[in-house]
Design a protein around this motif. Structure first.
Motif, short mmCIF file in Angstrom:
data_model
loop_
_atom_site.label_atom_id
_atom_site.label_comp_id
_atom_site.label_asym_id
_atom_site.label_seq_id
_atom_site.Cartn_x
_atom_site.Cartn_y
_atom_site.Cartn_z
N ILE A 190 0.86 -1.19 0.00
CA ILE A 190 0.00 0.00 0.00
C ILE A 190 0.90 1.24 0.00
N GLY A 191 0.63 2.16 -0.92
CA GLY A 191 1.43 3.37 -1.02
C GLY A 191 1.07 4.42 0.00
N GLU A 192 1.99 5.35 0.20
CA GLU A 192 1.82 6.43 1.17
C GLU A 192 0.57 7.25 0.89
N PHE A 193 0.29 7.53 -0.37
CA PHE A 193 -0.87 8.34 -0.72
C PHE A 193 -2.16 7.67 -0.28
N THR A 194 -2.22 6.36 -0.38
CA THR A 194 -3.41 5.62 0.04
C THR A 194 -3.61 5.74 1.54
N TYR A 195 -2.53 5.70 2.31
CA TYR A 195 -2.65 5.90 3.75
C TYR A 195 -3.14 7.31 4.07
N ARG A 196 -2.69 8.28 3.31
CA ARG A 196 -3.15 9.65 3.52
C ARG A 196 -4.64 9.77 3.22
N LEU A 197 -5.09 9.09 2.16
CA LEU A 197 -6.52 9.07 1.86
C LEU A 197 -7.31 8.45 3.01
N ALA A 198 -6.78 7.36 3.55
CA ALA A 198 -7.45 6.68 4.66
C ALA A 198 -7.59 7.60 5.87
N ILE A 199 -6.54 8.32 6.19
CA ILE A 199 -6.58 9.26 7.32
C ILE A 199 -7.63 10.34 7.06
N GLY A 200 -7.65 10.86 5.84
CA GLY A 200 -8.64 11.87 5.48
C GLY A 200 -10.06 11.34 5.59
N GLU A 201 -10.28 10.11 5.16
CA GLU A 201 -11.61 9.51 5.24
C GLU A 201 -12.05 9.34 6.70
N TRP A 202 -11.13 8.92 7.55
CA TRP A 202 -11.44 8.78 8.98
C TRP A 202 -11.79 10.14 9.58
N ILE A 203 -11.03 11.16 9.25
CA ILE A 203 -11.29 12.50 9.78
C ILE A 203 -12.66 13.00 9.33
N ILE A 204 -12.96 12.82 8.05
CA ILE A 204 -14.26 13.25 7.53
C ILE A 204 -15.39 12.49 8.24
N LEU A 205 -15.20 11.20 8.46
CA LEU A 205 -16.22 10.41 9.15
C LEU A 205 -16.43 10.90 10.58
N VAL A 206 -15.36 11.04 11.33
CA VAL A 206 -15.48 11.45 12.74
C VAL A 206 -16.12 12.83 12.84
N LEU A 207 -15.66 13.77 12.02
CA LEU A 207 -16.25 15.11 12.05
C LEU A 207 -17.71 15.09 11.60
N GLY A 208 -18.04 14.20 10.68
CA GLY A 208 -19.44 14.05 10.25
C GLY A 208 -20.32 13.55 11.37
N LEU A 209 -19.80 12.59 12.13
CA LEU A 209 -20.56 12.09 13.28
C LEU A 209 -20.76 13.19 14.32
N VAL A 210 -19.73 14.00 14.53
CA VAL A 210 -19.84 15.13 15.45
C VAL A 210 -20.90 16.11 14.94
N ALA A 211 -20.86 16.41 13.65
CA ALA A 211 -21.84 17.33 13.06
C ALA A 211 -23.26 16.79 13.21
N MET A 212 -23.45 15.49 12.96
CA MET A 212 -24.78 14.90 13.12
C MET A 212 -25.24 14.99 14.56
N PHE A 213 -24.35 14.71 15.49
CA PHE A 213 -24.71 14.78 16.91
C PHE A 213 -25.10 16.21 17.29
N MET A 214 -24.31 17.17 16.86
CA MET A 214 -24.61 18.57 17.19
C MET A 214 -25.92 19.02 16.57
N GLU A 215 -26.18 18.60 15.34
CA GLU A 215 -27.44 18.95 14.68
C GLU A 215 -28.63 18.33 15.38
N SER A 216 -28.48 17.10 15.83
CA SER A 216 -29.60 16.43 16.52
C SER A 216 -29.93 17.14 17.84
N ARG A 217 -28.94 17.72 18.46
CA ARG A 217 -29.17 18.46 19.71
C ARG A 217 -29.84 19.80 19.47
N ASN A 218 -29.67 20.35 18.26
CA ASN A 218 -30.27 21.64 17.91
C ASN A 218 -31.74 21.52 17.51
#
Length: 127
Positions: free
Chosen positions: A98-126
């Motif tokens: 697996i190349g370095e760029f693929t690992y960077r994509l994976a990290i980005g996907e995890w960040i987007i997912l976690v922040l998305g879950l945070v956004a969904m949680f915050m929206e549900s509270r609003n």
């Protein structure tokens, strides 16, 4: 407000990827380890990577401008990233060389997912 900012940022990222894949398919395909075979390979790459990523950007962005679609846009973004993270994580354990760029994509996907879950949680509270 966090959800809208999140969706704008993710939309811009995907629109940028769509343009990069569409206008430099040879460069972007090499970065992810794909080989384009002739016009058909290039057409497929531009269509799937460029077209699909632009479609994702639009789906994510529409919730920013249409309040009644905000929850649906957030859900779509999180659902897509759950799948991306799941499949990417499986391949990181299953595939070799697996190349370095693929690992960077994976990290980005995890960040987007976690922040998305945070956004969904915050929206549900609003609501």
């Amino acid at each position: 407000m966090f959800a809208k900012i999140y969706l704008v940022v993710v939309s811009v990222l995907y629109a940028g990827l769509a343009f990069w894949c569409s206008f430099q398919p040879a460069v972007t395909s090499r970065k992810v380890g794909l080989e384009l075979k002739g016009g058909s390979g290039e057409s497929e790459f531009i269509t799937v990577y460029g077209g699909l990523e632009m479609g994702m950007a639009i789906i994510f962005l529409v919730g920013v401008f249409r309040a009644e679609w905000l929850s649906a846009s957030l859900f779509a973004c999180v659902a897509m990233h759950v799948c991306l993270v799941l499949f990417r994580t499986i391949t990181l354990f299953r595939c070799e060389d697996i190349g370095e760029f693929t690992y960077r994509l994976a990290i980005g996907e995890w960040i987007i997912l976690v922040l998305g879950l945070v956004a969904m949680f915050m929206e549900s509270r609003n609501q």
